[in-house]
Design a protein around this motif. Sequence first.
Motif, PDB file in Angstrom:
ATOM      1  N   GLU A 152       0.833  -1.195   0.000  1.00 31.18           N
ATOM      2  CA  GLU A 152       0.000   0.000   0.000  1.00 31.18           C
ATOM      3  C   GLU A 152       0.872   1.251   0.000  1.00 31.18           C
ATOM      4  OE1 GLU A 152      -2.064  -2.924   2.967  1.00 31.18           O
ATOM      5  OE2 GLU A 152      -0.029  -2.252   2.499  1.00 31.18           O
ATOM      6  N   ARG A 212      -5.587   9.574  -2.023  1.00 33.86           N
ATOM      7  CA  ARG A 212      -5.762   8.422  -2.903  1.00 33.86           C
ATOM      8  C   ARG A 212      -4.767   7.350  -2.501  1.00 33.86           C
ATOM      9  NH1 ARG A 212      -4.046   7.461  -9.151  1.00 33.86           N
ATOM     10  NH2 ARG A 212      -5.832   6.206  -9.840  1.00 33.86           N
ATOM     11  N   SER A 229      -3.104   3.560  -2.958  1.00 29.85           N
ATOM     12  CA  SER A 229      -2.820   2.568  -3.989  1.00 29.85           C
ATOM     13  C   SER A 229      -2.357   1.289  -3.330  1.00 29.85           C
ATOM     14  CB  SER A 229      -1.716   3.063  -4.933  1.00 29.85           C
ATOM     15  OG  SER A 229      -2.083   4.246  -5.575  1.00 29.85           O
ATOM     16  N   CYS A 230      -2.601   0.185  -4.022  1.00 31.17           N
ATOM     17  CA  CYS A 230      -2.131  -1.120  -3.543  1.00 31.17           C
ATOM     18  C   CYS A 230      -1.645  -1.898  -4.758  1.00 31.17           C
ATOM     19  CB  CYS A 230      -3.236  -1.875  -2.838  1.00 31.17           C
ATOM     20  SG  CYS A 230      -2.815  -3.590  -2.435  1.00 31.17           S
ATOM     21  N   ARG A 267      -9.749  -0.437  -9.909  1.00 32.66           N
ATOM     22  CA  ARG A 267      -8.590  -1.303 -10.117  1.00 32.66           C
ATOM     23  C   ARG A 267      -8.120  -1.199 -11.563  1.00 32.66           C
ATOM     24  NH1 ARG A 267     -10.106  -7.212  -8.528  1.00 32.66           N
ATOM     25  NH2 ARG A 267      -7.995  -7.671  -9.288  1.00 32.66           N
ATOM     26  N   THR A 315      -3.012  -3.261  -9.771  1.00 34.57           N
ATOM     27  CA  THR A 315      -3.073  -2.221  -8.745  1.00 34.57           C
ATOM     28  C   THR A 315      -4.521  -1.834  -8.496  1.00 34.57           C
ATOM     29  OG1 THR A 315      -0.900  -1.347  -9.366  1.00 34.57           O
ATOM     30  CG2 THR A 315      -2.353   0.106  -8.120  1.00 34.57           C
ATOM     31  N   TYR A 318      -7.025   1.025  -6.212  1.00 31.06           N
ATOM     32  CA  TYR A 318      -6.974   2.370  -5.670  1.00 31.06           C
ATOM     33  C   TYR A 318      -8.173   2.599  -4.747  1.00 31.06           C
ATOM     34  CZ  TYR A 318      -3.968   2.742  -9.762  1.00 31.06           C
ATOM     35  OH  TYR A 318      -2.990   2.520 -10.696  1.00 31.06           O
ATOM     36  N   CYS A 338      -4.825  -3.254   2.425  1.00 33.71           N
ATOM     37  CA  CYS A 338      -5.282  -3.847   1.179  1.00 33.71           C
ATOM     38  C   CYS A 338      -5.332  -5.362   1.371  1.00 33.71           C
ATOM     39  CB  CYS A 338      -4.286  -3.459   0.090  1.00 33.71           C
ATOM     40  SG  CYS A 338      -4.466  -4.283  -1.481  1.00 33.71           S
TER      41      CYS A 338
END
Length: 124
Positions: free
Chosen positions: A6, A19, A21-22, A77, A83, A85, A101
């Motif tokens: 993440e 925001r 992300s992963c 995604r 990834t 989001y 995540c």
Amino acid sequence: QVQLVESGGGLVHTGGSLRLSCAASGRTSSNYGIERYAMGWFRQAPGKEREFVASITWSAHLTDYSDSVKGRFTISRDNNKNTIYLQMNSLKPEDTAVYYCAARHPINHQWDYWGQGTQVTVSS
């Protein structure tokens, strides 16, 4: 071995946006690649249990949100980048938590893989 990493957490004022992300990488122990797993976000505030925030199917056709974030958060995604989001708008102090995540097995629906988490702090 699957890795979920993440990023994007931080400190923001009430009403602000972040925001998350992963990024997913590696091989699963199942017959399915990680791109077939539904993905989700969970959070854990100090002294509280981990709670569900949002999820998205591998096709991105179905999303689900907790009532506390519905209308403010959006999960998405990009399977080309493996990834997902989480766009978080209108943040409130009660959104302060470590956000995790996770990846859900496509058949048994168990959350098999977890990231290390990213801190989100919303100041009043």
